[in-house]
Motif scaffolding. Sequence first.
Motif, mmCIF file in Angstrom:
data_model
loop_
_atom_site.group_PDB
_atom_site.id
_atom_site.type_symbol
_atom_site.label_atom_id
_atom_site.label_comp_id
_atom_site.label_asym_id
_atom_site.label_seq_id
_atom_site.Cartn_x
_atom_site.Cartn_y
_atom_site.Cartn_z
ATOM 1 N N ARG B 83 65.053 36.634 32.601
ATOM 2 C CA ARG B 83 64.762 37.868 32.543
ATOM 3 C C ARG B 83 64.176 38.293 33.874
ATOM 4 O O ARG B 83 62.991 38.928 33.679
ATOM 5 C CB ARG B 83 64.399 38.613 31.319
ATOM 6 N N LEU B 84 64.352 37.441 34.888
ATOM 7 C CA LEU B 84 63.571 37.961 36.089
ATOM 8 C C LEU B 84 64.336 39.247 36.649
ATOM 9 O O LEU B 84 65.298 39.697 36.671
ATOM 10 C CB LEU B 84 63.609 36.806 36.926
ATOM 11 N N LEU B 85 63.426 39.878 37.477
ATOM 12 C CA LEU B 85 64.028 41.103 38.069
ATOM 13 C C LEU B 85 64.442 40.620 39.323
ATOM 14 O O LEU B 85 63.854 40.150 40.325
ATOM 15 C CB LEU B 85 62.828 42.176 38.429
ATOM 16 N N PRO B 86 65.964 40.573 39.516
ATOM 17 C CA PRO B 86 66.628 40.251 40.745
ATOM 18 C C PRO B 86 66.360 40.771 41.940
ATOM 19 O O PRO B 86 66.499 40.171 42.809
ATOM 20 C CB PRO B 86 68.214 40.369 40.330
ATOM 21 N N TRP B 87 65.669 41.795 42.022
ATOM 22 C CA TRP B 87 65.383 42.481 43.246
ATOM 23 C C TRP B 87 63.900 42.275 43.817
ATOM 24 O O TRP B 87 63.507 42.675 44.818
ATOM 25 C CB TRP B 87 65.484 44.030 43.476
ATOM 26 N N PHE B 96 54.399 40.473 38.870
ATOM 27 C CA PHE B 96 54.937 41.611 38.127
ATOM 28 C C PHE B 96 54.308 41.511 36.906
ATOM 29 O O PHE B 96 53.928 42.416 36.039
ATOM 30 C CB PHE B 96 56.456 41.666 37.875
ATOM 31 N N TRP B 126 64.893 34.433 46.481
ATOM 32 C CA TRP B 126 65.440 35.238 45.363
ATOM 33 C C TRP B 126 65.693 34.621 44.206
ATOM 34 O O TRP B 126 65.839 33.389 44.186
ATOM 35 C CB TRP B 126 66.757 35.992 45.571
ATOM 36 N N LYS B 128 68.193 34.496 42.321
ATOM 37 C CA LYS B 128 69.472 33.989 42.330
ATOM 38 C C LYS B 128 69.704 32.510 42.927
ATOM 39 O O LYS B 128 70.439 32.109 42.793
ATOM 40 C CB LYS B 128 70.406 35.000 42.855
ATOM 41 N N ARG B 142 54.995 34.154 35.102
ATOM 42 C CA ARG B 142 54.781 35.844 34.881
ATOM 43 C C ARG B 142 54.297 35.864 33.542
ATOM 44 O O ARG B 142 53.305 37.026 33.663
ATOM 45 C CB ARG B 142 56.254 36.182 34.975
#
Lengths: 258, 263
Positions: B83-87, B96, B126, B128, B142
Amino acid sequence: MRAGAGRAWLVGLIVPVSLAIAWETGVRLGVVPGRLMPPPSALWHSALGLARSGELQDHVLATLSRIGIGFAIGALAGTMFGLLTGASDLARLLLDPTIQGIRAIPSLAWVPLFILWLGIFETSKLALVALGVFFPVYLGVFSAIQGVDRKLVEVGRVFGLSRREIVWRITLPAIMPVWIASLRSGLGLGFMFVIAAELMGASEGLGFLLLDGQQMGRADSILVAMITFALLGKLADGIMVAIARPLLCWQDTVRERL
Amino acid sequence: MSKLAIEHLGKTYADGTEALRDVSVRADDGEILAILGGSGCGKTTLLRLMAGLDEASGGAISVEGARISGTHAAISAVFQEPRLLPWLSVAQNIAFGAQRLSATERRDRTEGLLDRVGLGGYGGRWPKDLSGGQQQRVAIARALIGHPGILLLDEPFSALDPFTRASLHELLLGLWQELRPTILMVTHDVDEAVFLADRIVVMRPKPGRVHETISVNLPRPRDRISPVFDTVKRRIMHAIDRSLGEQGRVGLRPAAGGHSPWW
């Protein structure tokens, strides 16, 4: 094809270039009538003529400013309403049925009403373009918000983000790819609607050039206007993609959305 | 006073499904608790209630004696998926987790954690571009950057291959020794539970209840192939067997070497 990837786009030129050559040859040999189907050389001459007199630039500028203003209004309104109905249940129940209902009306059906309400000049044209841009942007933003991954929103909640922060830091970035895709289709529709608006009656603009060509029996200026439209559309889309690309480089898709 | 106290917790979903009934669990400061059970035991539901992502139908959760509702600053989580924020870049994703820290503090801790989880130099990538195991390392960083008092883990290693999983077990234990959070970890992997936990809570399904709590009195570092490790595993498996009652005495007898047969 890997080694030649840089030149792969040249393949796409084969068909149009061969067609142009065949066309030119056909006219020169007298097989096809050149007056209604002017060959590339004639098109080039009339484009040059229109450009020298400054006429073409004026038409392009008039059309582009209509698209620019209409697109800005439609995109802004579409984004705002999409955000509103996407984020708030109350707003969705209240507004979405009406907006969907209005969407069911073919946009060109608004033309007579717009002329009646807003007059024959610029305002009604801008309204038509804005209307055409509004719906794809609205739908895109609305459905993108509905589709934001619940799991990412939960990450925001666990790490103590307020509702407002979740919107800014999770919802908005998450809808970015769909938003940009919807802006692109909105822009495409903007080009379509600006022609419709200019065909209704205008004294300048590429749509006027089309109509003028028809009335004067000049197929060459019609074709010049059409080709200019194609180039402008492609250029506008390319600029949009170039602006958007750095915003979307994080995407993990087989083919980028752009 | 326990660090974390769950008392008579119950959860019935809107469709009438009773996921949890009268669950009481306590965890001490710095303790690692594994919550073990098959699917349908309400393990994940229990964790979601503690994380404040769902609301309990009854009972209470307290942190250091104070009742909590909703999310809590002292409670952090790692999910089954990274559940990483891809942006956000890898470094931004780690940062974060530390919303309340000053910018400099956040940057220092992010740098430290990147190295600590073996991703030094990956901060600008990133998500991804990372493998599943690397992404889960970022998720752990995190979750720990804010130095939470309580860390919830929801089957965080279940999607990883055995080698990656073992290295992440070591990583988690190392970070736990530095920061000493109380850890509650949901898992269906007996081996994992015995390797990591101080106590193991075996749940029983339909509705989810606590069946039995077993202490793992093995010194760390634990040796997965030692006979004592195996003995504890057998005890746990018997407990699971009993928890399933009449319905499911199938395939849980450990075969030689402590591994279940492949069928």
